[in-house]
Design a protein around this motif. Structure first.
Motif, mmCIF file in Angstrom:
data_model
loop_
_atom_site.group_PDB
_atom_site.id
_atom_site.type_symbol
_atom_site.label_atom_id
_atom_site.label_comp_id
_atom_site.label_asym_id
_atom_site.label_seq_id
_atom_site.Cartn_x
_atom_site.Cartn_y
_atom_site.Cartn_z
ATOM 1 N N PRO A 136 0.846 -1.199 -0.144
ATOM 2 C CA PRO A 136 0.059 -0.090 -0.033
ATOM 3 C C PRO A 136 0.971 1.308 -0.006
ATOM 4 O O PRO A 136 0.512 2.200 -0.482
ATOM 5 C CB PRO A 136 -0.894 -0.077 1.228
ATOM 6 C CG PRO A 136 -0.757 -1.470 1.751
ATOM 7 C CD PRO A 136 0.413 -2.051 1.287
ATOM 8 N N ARG A 137 2.146 1.115 0.379
ATOM 9 C CA ARG A 137 2.918 2.419 0.601
ATOM 10 C C ARG A 137 3.725 2.632 -0.872
ATOM 11 O O ARG A 137 4.232 3.622 -0.973
ATOM 12 C CB ARG A 137 3.912 2.242 1.757
ATOM 13 C CG ARG A 137 3.295 2.433 3.045
ATOM 14 C CD ARG A 137 4.289 2.003 4.273
ATOM 15 N NE ARG A 137 3.806 2.430 5.545
ATOM 16 C CZ ARG A 137 3.180 1.722 6.081
ATOM 17 N NH1 ARG A 137 3.002 0.455 6.108
ATOM 18 N NH2 ARG A 137 2.840 1.953 7.503
ATOM 19 N N LEU A 139 4.197 3.236 -4.776
ATOM 20 C CA LEU A 139 3.533 3.770 -6.179
ATOM 21 C C LEU A 139 3.296 2.554 -6.956
ATOM 22 O O LEU A 139 2.218 2.498 -7.710
ATOM 23 C CB LEU A 139 4.489 4.960 -6.683
ATOM 24 C CG LEU A 139 3.711 5.484 -7.931
ATOM 25 C CD1 LEU A 139 2.414 6.054 -7.434
ATOM 26 C CD2 LEU A 139 4.868 6.239 -8.549
ATOM 27 N N LEU A 170 -3.126 -6.106 -7.593
ATOM 28 C CA LEU A 170 -3.921 -5.226 -7.189
ATOM 29 C C LEU A 170 -4.675 -5.524 -5.896
ATOM 30 O O LEU A 170 -4.875 -4.605 -4.857
ATOM 31 C CB LEU A 170 -4.707 -4.632 -8.332
ATOM 32 C CG LEU A 170 -3.831 -3.836 -9.353
ATOM 33 C CD1 LEU A 170 -4.741 -3.283 -10.316
ATOM 34 C CD2 LEU A 170 -3.112 -2.812 -8.819
ATOM 35 N N GLY A 173 -3.389 -5.285 -2.600
ATOM 36 C CA GLY A 173 -3.017 -3.928 -1.818
ATOM 37 C C GLY A 173 -2.449 -3.047 -2.641
ATOM 38 O O GLY A 173 -2.031 -2.009 -2.100
ATOM 39 N N ALA A 174 -1.774 -3.519 -3.634
ATOM 40 C CA ALA A 174 -0.956 -2.818 -4.455
ATOM 41 C C ALA A 174 -1.602 -1.664 -5.138
ATOM 42 O O ALA A 174 -2.658 -1.715 -5.436
ATOM 43 C CB ALA A 174 -0.145 -3.420 -5.594
ATOM 44 N N ARG A 175 -1.076 -0.392 -5.266
ATOM 45 C CA ARG A 175 -1.615 0.548 -5.838
ATOM 46 C C ARG A 175 -1.361 0.615 -7.441
ATOM 47 O O ARG A 175 -2.377 0.901 -8.281
ATOM 48 C CB ARG A 175 -1.146 2.154 -5.601
ATOM 49 C CG ARG A 175 -1.506 2.297 -3.988
ATOM 50 C CD ARG A 175 -0.470 3.149 -3.273
ATOM 51 N NE ARG A 175 -0.125 4.608 -4.052
ATOM 52 C CZ ARG A 175 0.776 5.509 -3.948
ATOM 53 N NH1 ARG A 175 1.473 5.389 -2.886
ATOM 54 N NH2 ARG A 175 0.469 6.537 -4.588
ATOM 55 N N ALA A 176 -0.350 0.033 -7.992
ATOM 56 C CA ALA A 176 -0.026 -0.366 -9.251
ATOM 57 C C ALA A 176 1.090 -1.330 -9.556
ATOM 58 O O ALA A 176 1.737 -1.520 -8.497
ATOM 59 C CB ALA A 176 0.433 0.979 -9.984
ATOM 60 N N GLU A 195 -3.275 -0.470 -13.011
ATOM 61 C CA GLU A 195 -3.296 0.584 -11.944
ATOM 62 C C GLU A 195 -4.836 0.359 -11.498
ATOM 63 O O GLU A 195 -5.692 0.274 -12.335
ATOM 64 C CB GLU A 195 -3.251 1.988 -12.349
ATOM 65 C CG GLU A 195 -1.441 2.116 -12.957
ATOM 66 C CD GLU A 195 -1.407 3.567 -13.396
ATOM 67 O OE1 GLU A 195 -1.329 4.561 -12.335
ATOM 68 O OE2 GLU A 195 -1.185 3.859 -14.436
ATOM 69 N N ALA A 196 -5.037 0.540 -10.308
ATOM 70 C CA ALA A 196 -6.469 0.584 -9.668
ATOM 71 C C ALA A 196 -7.304 1.448 -10.380
ATOM 72 O O ALA A 196 -6.836 2.730 -10.401
ATOM 73 C CB ALA A 196 -6.381 0.836 -8.113
#
Length: 281
Positions: A136-137, A139, A170, A173-176, A195-196
């Motif tokens: 989550p932290r 990019l 994704l 929890g990954a943002r991209a 990407e979300a």
């Protein structure tokens, strides 16, 4: 504009050291320099390795990793961060603390788990901590197929499976996610950027015949971080970074370095270090 009103584009690599010079911190610094950025390091572990494999790993104490990050960030500053070999849970915790404490921007996470030679570089109990604390932290995360399969718990078969696998990452929890398809067979190498909330993008390029592929993933993630530090968006940084890696692979394909998997030619087309207005950060 006087010298006092200028600064460099600053990129920090938090990763392991490769004594053979082809991957890890060494590849990151070469990439930053070639793309016109000022590179800095916080070393997580020392490795004794060469083109044939990893002979040993010596971990840096977490408190000293923290001291390295503090020394760099509090004095020089950071425009982008590349995360590489984070081998233990306490290392992940230090990095997560630093991202929050200093609001580190443009974090590119390359979840290094296995070396090109097949040597495992991360403790099994670290994987879940990596997902929970750093996905989550960051990019963007940049796993290869083996790393992605470990993360989502299943193999990825064929190019058609890349989009679904990226979507599953994704969901963790990954943002991209830039999912690298280089381990798939075929004349083309296909990567997917997801990407979300956006449709996935595919990037395809002809496969380069070379044994000198050591550090390719490190180089790609550090190139993305460099272009982000220079002010590019993620959507622009990814194709620019891919183009740089393809050029470095092509330039290094005919060179013999060691008896195993040799390095890329990071310095095939270097540019001067970019100077930016100091007021920009």
């Amino acid at each position: 504009m006087t010298n006092a009103s200028l600064r460099y584009a600053r990129v920090l690599s938090i990763a392991g050291s490769d004594s053979g010079g082809g991957a890890g911190i060494q590849a990151d610094l070469k990439t930053f320099a070639a793309l016109g950025c000022y590179g800095m390091t916080a070393i997580t572990a020392l490795t004794a390795q060469n083109t044939l494999g990893v002979n040993g790993i010596h971990a840096v104490p977490p408190e000293f990793l923290k001291a390295q990050i503090q020394a760099v960030v509090e004095d020089i500053g950071v425009d982008a961060v590349k995360l590489g070999m984070l081998h233990a849970p306490e290392v992940v915790e230090v990095v997560a603390w630093a991202i929050d404490r200093y609001k580190l921007p443009n974090v590119v996470l390359d979840p290094v788990m296995v070396a090109t030679s097949g040597d495992r570089l991360i403790q099994s109990d670290t994987v879940q901590r990596l997902v929970g604390e750093l996905f989550p932290r960051a990019l963007v995360i940049t796993p290869n197929l083996d790393e992605a399969a470990l993360l989502i718990g299943r193999s990825i078969d064929g190019v058609d499976g890349l989009d679904r696998a990226a979507s599953d990452l994704l969901a963790l929890g990954a943002r991209a996610v830039l999912l690298k398809g280089g381990h798939l067979k075929g004349e083309e190498v296909v990567d997917v950027l997801a990407e979300a909330g956006l449709a996935p993008q595919r990037f395809a390029s002809a496969r380069i015949a070379s044994r000198n592929l050591h550090g390719t993933g490190c180089t790609l993630s550090s190139a993305i971080a460099a272009f982000l530090a220079l002010g590019h968006t993620l959507a622009d940084a990814v194709p620019l970074a891919r183009a740089y890696v393809l050029g470095a692979m092509t330039a290094g394909a005919g060179v013999q370095v060691g008896a195993g998997h040799g390095p890329l030619n990071h310095g095939f087309a270097p540019v001067p270090t970019h100077r930016l207005p100091a007021t920009a950060g």
